[in-house]
Write an enzyme that holds these catalytic residues in place. Structure first.
Site, PDB file in Angstrom:
ATOM      1  N   SER A   1       0.853  -1.186   0.000  1.00  0.00           N
ATOM      2  CA  SER A   1       0.000   0.000   0.000  1.00  0.00           C
ATOM      3  C   SER A   1       0.893   1.242   0.000  1.00  0.00           C
ATOM      4  O   SER A   1       1.822   1.299  -0.814  1.00  0.00           O
ATOM      5  CB  SER A   1      -0.934  -0.066   1.211  1.00  0.00           C
ATOM      6  OG  SER A   1      -1.921   0.919   1.134  1.00  0.00           O
TER       7      SER A   1
ATOM      8  N   HIS B   1      -2.137  -0.657  -3.689  1.00  0.00           N
ATOM      9  CA  HIS B   1      -3.114   0.426  -3.508  1.00  0.00           C
ATOM     10  C   HIS B   1      -2.533   1.712  -4.075  1.00  0.00           C
ATOM     11  O   HIS B   1      -1.365   2.024  -3.824  1.00  0.00           O
ATOM     12  CB  HIS B   1      -3.415   0.658  -2.029  1.00  0.00           C
ATOM     13  CG  HIS B   1      -4.010  -0.532  -1.345  1.00  0.00           C
ATOM     14  ND1 HIS B   1      -3.949  -0.710   0.008  1.00  0.00           N
ATOM     15  CD2 HIS B   1      -4.680  -1.605  -1.830  1.00  0.00           C
ATOM     16  CE1 HIS B   1      -4.558  -1.837   0.338  1.00  0.00           C
ATOM     17  NE2 HIS B   1      -5.003  -2.406  -0.770  1.00  0.00           N
TER      18      HIS B   1
ATOM     19  N   ASP C   1      -4.967  -3.974   5.452  1.00  0.00           N
ATOM     20  CA  ASP C   1      -5.291  -4.941   4.398  1.00  0.00           C
ATOM     21  C   ASP C   1      -4.176  -5.996   4.329  1.00  0.00           C
ATOM     22  O   ASP C   1      -3.024  -5.721   4.643  1.00  0.00           O
ATOM     23  CB  ASP C   1      -5.404  -4.199   3.057  1.00  0.00           C
ATOM     24  CG  ASP C   1      -6.136  -5.017   2.002  1.00  0.00           C
ATOM     25  OD1 ASP C   1      -6.759  -6.048   2.356  1.00  0.00           O
ATOM     26  OD2 ASP C   1      -6.086  -4.630   0.825  1.00  0.00           O
TER      27      ASP C   1
END
Lengths: 197, 276
Positions: free
Chosen positions: A14, A40, A133
């Site tokens: 991310s 991400h 996540d």
């Protein structure tokens, strides 16, 4: 010496992940399996990820397409705003279901679906990030016999995501990015390990 | 493939067979990874641990099927989702449809109605609504009932408004709905031009000839063979030189029906039937 044959590698990252993945990709040279990546991206950035990462990658990088069967020696990136899942037979499947951990694509969604298909023939690597996540996905990968590795929170650019994963699950390896690359090379290609011993 | 790696697959396939025989809803050709994800949600909602428990429950308790159906149906979307797609329809497709005496459009997999609502607004602004009919179909009765009422979620209106403007909207979005104590509702003269119906892309067939089919982010939930069936169904439903619009990450390229179409606006996934 490889402990188990790895046919599929999943990478999740991310915040700070673009640079981290760029540093990890060179060790994949010669890997004969398939690679899928969830990274991400901030909503305002619209760069074509696959072509930008291609510069650092020894393997071809492309955006995963719906119902595309992955072929060995290729890297598939989850497209913006879609979950990327893996079906039996290594077929990619896109999904616009609700975000997981406020994320779409979600790392959990990729890791979990792949764990059900590849079991102990997969490895999952979780890198820098500022959310949670990937933690659950990593746990599912391990439960189904796969290898798991997490970038150590102390050395990650954003420690929250690796730290959240470590709270839920004790992975096969927790290492700074450079050692993590070497670990990956050993597990995927069986090189490096014999020399060190 | 070891036994451990494929047991889940057998369990899910068996469950989908049960659902088909017991409830006539056919998810057997759906994409397995999405189904597994959605069934995990259904298990959580029903307080069950395993697919085989769900199997037993579905045989004895029909109300549990409603929960499963809600979970298996694709969640709702926004009005004018992917504004460039709607802009392309408005600028490139509607001017051609405007030359026809009447216009028929099929929104397949309409969920809670956001896409047919968007289409009705565009047709109105292009002066076509009075001679247009929109068929909007879905398999989920709860979604269809909501759509028929023209209900808009108040928390979505800001997103709808911004999408509407990006999609080339010619007025103010607030002209198209009214808010009462029961919620916000699409204007009645727009809603009147939409015919909602229960229709399954898995099992039902052609019901009308239409000039445009729009089916977005539905095909990704299907396996390839069902995708092929659906593309054939659209091909058979379209008038000569009719249009087909699909989701921005969906493609016809792998389907046999592809040869019957040309890429009309490739970037926005708008296809057009070739002359046979």
């Amino acid at each position: 010496v490889k402990a188990q044959q790895i046919d599929f590698l999943a990478i999740g990252a991310s915040a700070g992940g673009f640079e981290a993945i760029g540093r990890l990709l060179p060790v994949l040279e010669g890997f004969k399996g398939m690679v899928a990546v969830v990274l991400h991206m901030p909503p305002d950035r619209d760069s074509p990820l696959s072509s930008t990462l291609q510069i650092r990658s020894p393997l071809p990088v492309k955006e995963g397409e719906d119902k595309e069967v992955m072929s060995p020696g290729n890297i598939y990136m989850a497209p913006r705003d879609y979950h990327m899942l893996v079906n039996p037979g290594g077929e990619l499947s896109l999904d616009v279901g609700e975000p997981e951990n406020f994320s779409r694509p979600s790392i959990d969604a990729l890791f979990e679906s792949a764990a059900f298909v590849y079991g102990k023939r997969m490895a999952a690597v979780l890198l820098t990030g500022a959310n949670a996540d990937g933690a659950n996905g990593l746990k599912v990968v391990a439960e189904r016999g796969g290898l798991t590795a997490v970038e150590s929170p102390e050395s990650a650019r954003f420690p929250q995501m690796p730290a959240a994963a470590l709270q839920l699950h004790q992975p096969s390896a927790v290492l700074p990015l450079e050692q993590l690359s070497q670990w990956l090379q050993t597990e995927l290609l069986g090189i490096g390990d014999a020399l060190e011993r | 493939v070891t036994r451990d790696e494929s047991t889940w697959e057998f369990e899910i396939r068996l469950l989908l067979e049960t659902i088909f025989f017991r409830y006539k809803s056919d998810f057997r050709e759906y994409s397995l990874s999405s189904v597994r994800r959605r069934l995990a949600l259904a298990l959580k909602k029903l307080g069950l641990d395993t697919i085989s428990q769900l199997q037993d429950r579905l045989l004895s308790d029909t109300t549990s099927f409603d929960v499963v159906l809600q979970c298996l149906s694709v969640p709702t979307t926004e009005m004018f989702r992917d504004p460039p797609y709607f802009k392309s329809l408005r600028e490139n497709v509607l001017p051609i449809l405007a030359t026809y005496p009447s216009v028929k459009i099929w929104i397949a997999g309409c969920s809670t109605g956001e896409e047919p609502f968007s289409m009705a607004i565009m047709l109105h602004e292009e002066g076509l609504l009075a001679r247009s009919l929109i068929y909007a179909t879905d398999i989920n009765p709860i979604s269809l009932r909501r759509a028929e009422a023209g209900l808009l979620r108040i928390e979505d209106i800001q997103k709808h408004t911004s999408n509407y403007q990006k999609a080339g909207g010619k007025a103010s979005f607030s002209e198209y709905y009214s808010t009462t104590e029961k919620g916000s509702f699409l204007r009645q003269d727009l809603l009147e031009r939409i015919a909602f119906a229960d229709h399954s892309l898995s099992t039902d067939s052609v019901f009308a000839e239409v000039h445009l089919v729009s089916c977005r982010n539905v095909l990704i939930y299907f396996g390839r063979s069902l995708q092929n069936r659906v593309f054939d169904l659209f091909n058979d439903s379209l008038s000569p030189r009719g249009f087909l619009g699909i989701g921005s990450k969906e493609t016809m390229r792998f389907s046999p029906a592809y040869s019957a179409f040309e890429e009309f606006d490739a970037a926005n996934r708008v296809y057009r039937r070739r002359i046979a």
